[in-house]
Write an enzyme that holds these catalytic residues in place. Structure first.
Site, PDB file in Angstrom:
ATOM      1  N   CYS A  92      25.895   5.375  11.462  1.00  0.00           N
ATOM      2  CA  CYS A  92      25.424   6.732  11.148  1.00  0.00           C
ATOM      3  C   CYS A  92      25.922   7.783  12.135  1.00  0.00           C
ATOM      4  CB  CYS A  92      23.897   6.763  11.111  1.00  0.00           C
ATOM      5  SG  CYS A  92      23.235   5.705   9.847  1.00  0.00           S
ATOM      6  N   THR A 105      13.804   2.609   2.467  1.00  0.00           N
ATOM      7  CA  THR A 105      14.559   3.602   3.261  1.00  0.00           C
ATOM      8  C   THR A 105      16.009   3.728   2.772  1.00  0.00           C
ATOM      9  OG1 THR A 105      15.407   2.098   4.976  1.00  0.00           O
ATOM     10  CG2 THR A 105      13.179   2.932   5.289  1.00  0.00           C
ATOM     11  N   GLU A 152      30.017   4.699   6.180  1.00  0.00           N
ATOM     12  CA  GLU A 152      29.940   3.272   6.472  1.00  0.00           C
ATOM     13  C   GLU A 152      29.800   2.493   5.167  1.00  0.00           C
ATOM     14  OE1 GLU A 152      25.825   3.981   8.570  1.00  0.00           O
ATOM     15  OE2 GLU A 152      26.049   1.862   8.167  1.00  0.00           O
ATOM     16  N   LYS A 171       8.502  10.055  15.842  1.00  0.00           N
ATOM     17  CA  LYS A 171       8.249   9.349  17.107  1.00  0.00           C
ATOM     18  C   LYS A 171       9.206   9.862  18.183  1.00  0.00           C
ATOM     19  CE  LYS A 171       6.497   5.028  15.250  1.00  0.00           C
ATOM     20  NZ  LYS A 171       6.641   3.598  15.185  1.00  0.00           N
ATOM     21  N   ASP A 201       0.857  -1.182   0.000  1.00  0.00           N
ATOM     22  CA  ASP A 201       0.000   0.000   0.000  1.00  0.00           C
ATOM     23  C   ASP A 201       0.903   1.245   0.000  1.00  0.00           C
ATOM     24  OD1 ASP A 201      -1.699   2.095   0.555  1.00  0.00           O
ATOM     25  OD2 ASP A 201      -2.767   1.075   2.184  1.00  0.00           O
ATOM     26  N   SER A 236      16.033  -2.162  16.143  1.00  0.00           N
ATOM     27  CA  SER A 236      16.816  -0.949  15.850  1.00  0.00           C
ATOM     28  C   SER A 236      16.010   0.316  16.177  1.00  0.00           C
ATOM     29  CB  SER A 236      17.295  -0.936  14.399  1.00  0.00           C
ATOM     30  OG  SER A 236      16.247  -0.651  13.495  1.00  0.00           O
ATOM     31  N   HIS A 240      18.752  12.265  13.744  1.00  0.00           N
ATOM     32  CA  HIS A 240      19.175  11.342  12.689  1.00  0.00           C
ATOM     33  C   HIS A 240      17.911  10.832  12.013  1.00  0.00           C
ATOM     34  CE1 HIS A 240      20.683   8.081  10.415  1.00  0.00           C
ATOM     35  NE2 HIS A 240      20.226   7.136  11.226  1.00  0.00           N
TER      36      HIS A 240
END
Ligand code: HMG
Length: 392
Positions: free
Chosen positions: A111, A152, A79, A242, A29, A201, A233
């Site tokens: 990161c 992502t 990285e 969040k 979706d 994570s 980040h």
């Protein structure tokens, strides 16, 4: 003497994958990506683009001949390194024509690397106030086709020139870091894509934020009321939202809560179109905030939360310098809209493309005319980079 960010630049690849197309191809979706993750597009890097070319492209437009004479340290945080031995910073130093008596090296902790690089740059300028340090945060984030992390991904580099009496942001001496030995995301040397414990994570990110923020407030007697904006980040913007919700102080006047939320929206605009650029993501958020907020002013204090899986996190702050807006770009979003959209087959072709070396370790590449810098060939296993000449 103040020390901080005197100039800031950004580069990404010329190809974009629209997440509505990805959602359709994967039977997902589209709202899951646009609302669930708050992402719209991501940059895809071809074989001729890597952390060296992206880093050089981010730095080249912001540096003058005088800067190149004064820079005595080049740090590339990454990285997604291209060599186990030689630092990407050495290639970039050469491509940019920085004076020879400089220290160039690479730094890594997922990161978090670029945040550590800024700390080191600050210490160096304290000792050598006339010098300048070039910090590059350059990464290509690749998770794998049809994995939860696929939407992502991203590619890009942030360049920051660190100096005394900076013209954009002055660092405060208030860094608080935290290390915890966890396996939330890692990439062994034999793997081109990371192993990810996705939900874990996100829990580590949010708990690192909560606990580092609590320690920061205790040590520095500061609270959310003292900040005009909070940068996070940005592995994907929804997780940072969040984070903002977690630290939001509901007792603040509504006007200040609204300002923090408005500035959060300004800080995610670029990431929504570029994806995760790993160690540069926090600073892409900062750049997006500075170039798109309509309420910031000189003297405002901005908090920054860096997080690198593994995991190291750090909170620090910086104050806006009078006239900072004169050293930023107003055309970044339009430039992002000029990237070439990839069909799913072309994205997957680029994703799996690898250099095909002959028996002597040679390969040559083409199709990089639109890039600023390019990996033009590999000759006897040596990567050869060029600055791409533009015909006017
Ligand atoms: P997922 O499969 O997308 O997980 O993977 P999900 O099913 O939990 O869905 C995500 C959100 O979409 C949820 O929202 C769903 O409710 C919502 P939430 O509950 O979280 O608010 N959703 C929808 N919304 C609207 N319409 C719908 C719909 N369906 C679902 N129809 C995951 C998410 C994070 C696991 C994945 O993206 C991943 O593995 N990402 C890579 C790891 C990562 O980014 N971790 C972040 C913390 S670690 C970090 O930041 C470090 C890092 O940058 C690396 C480094 O340091 O080097 C990654």
């Amino acid at each position: 003497m103040t020390i901080g960010i005197d100039k800031i630049g950004f580069a990404t690849s010329n190809y974009v994958l629209k997440l509505n197309d990805l959602a359709a191809a994967r039977g997902t979706d589209p709202d899951k990506l646009s609302k669930g993750l708050l992402l719209k597009e991501l940059s895809i890097a071809p074989l001729t683009e890597d952390i060296v070319t992206l880093g050089a492209a981010a730095a080249d437009p912001i540096l003058t001949a005088e800067d190149k004479e004064k820079i005595d340290m080049v740090i590339v945080a990454t990285e997604s390194g291209i060599d186990q031995s030689k630092a990407a910073a050495v290639f970039v130093h050469g491509l940019l024509g920085i004076q020879p008596f400089a220290r160039s090296f690479e730094i890594k902790e997922a990161c978090y690397g670029a945040t550590a690089a800024l700390d080191y740059a600050k210490l160096h300028i304290e000792k050598h106030p006339d010098s300048k340090v070039l910090v590059l945060a350059s990464d290509i984030a690749k998770y794998g086709i049809n994995t939860p992390g696929e939407p992502t991904q991203g590619a890009g580099a942030i360049s920051m020139l660190i100096s005394s009496n900076p013209r954009i942001l002055a660092f405060n001496d208030d860094n608080v870091a935290q290390t915890r030995d966890v396996m939330d995301f890692w990439r062994p040397n034999y793997s081109t894509t990371p192993y990810v414990n996705g939900l874990y994570s996100t829990q580590q990110y949010l708990d690192s934020l909560k606990t580092t923020w609590a320690e920061y407030q205790k040590r520095h007697k500061l609270a959310l009321k003292d900040f005009a904006a909070y940068c996070f980040h940005l592995p994907y913007p929804k997780l940072a939202l969040k984070g903002l919700n977690k630290i939001m102080d509901k007792s603040l006047p509504q006007e200040q809560q609204d300002q923090l939320r408005k500035n959060f929206e300004a800080s995610i605009l670029y990431s929504q179109k570029v994806g995760n650029i790993y160690t540069g993501s926090l600073f892409l958020g900062l750049l997006s905030l500075l170039e798109n907020s309509d309420n910031l002013k000189a003297g405002d204090r901005i908090a920054l939360f860096g997080y690198g899986s593994g995991a190291v996190s750090e909170i620090f702050s910086a104050n806006l310098v009078e006239g900072y807006e004169k050293h930023l770009s107003q055309t970044r979003l339009e430039e992002l809209d000029q990237r070439q959209a990839l069909s799913i087959p072309n994205y997957e072709r680029i994703f799996f493309e690898e250099a095909e070396l002959d028996a002597e370790g040679n390969a040559s590449f083409s199709g990089y005319e639109e890039q600023s810098f390019a990996l033009a060939e590999i000759a006897e296993h040596q990567r050869k980079y060029i600055k791409v000449e533009k015909s006017s």
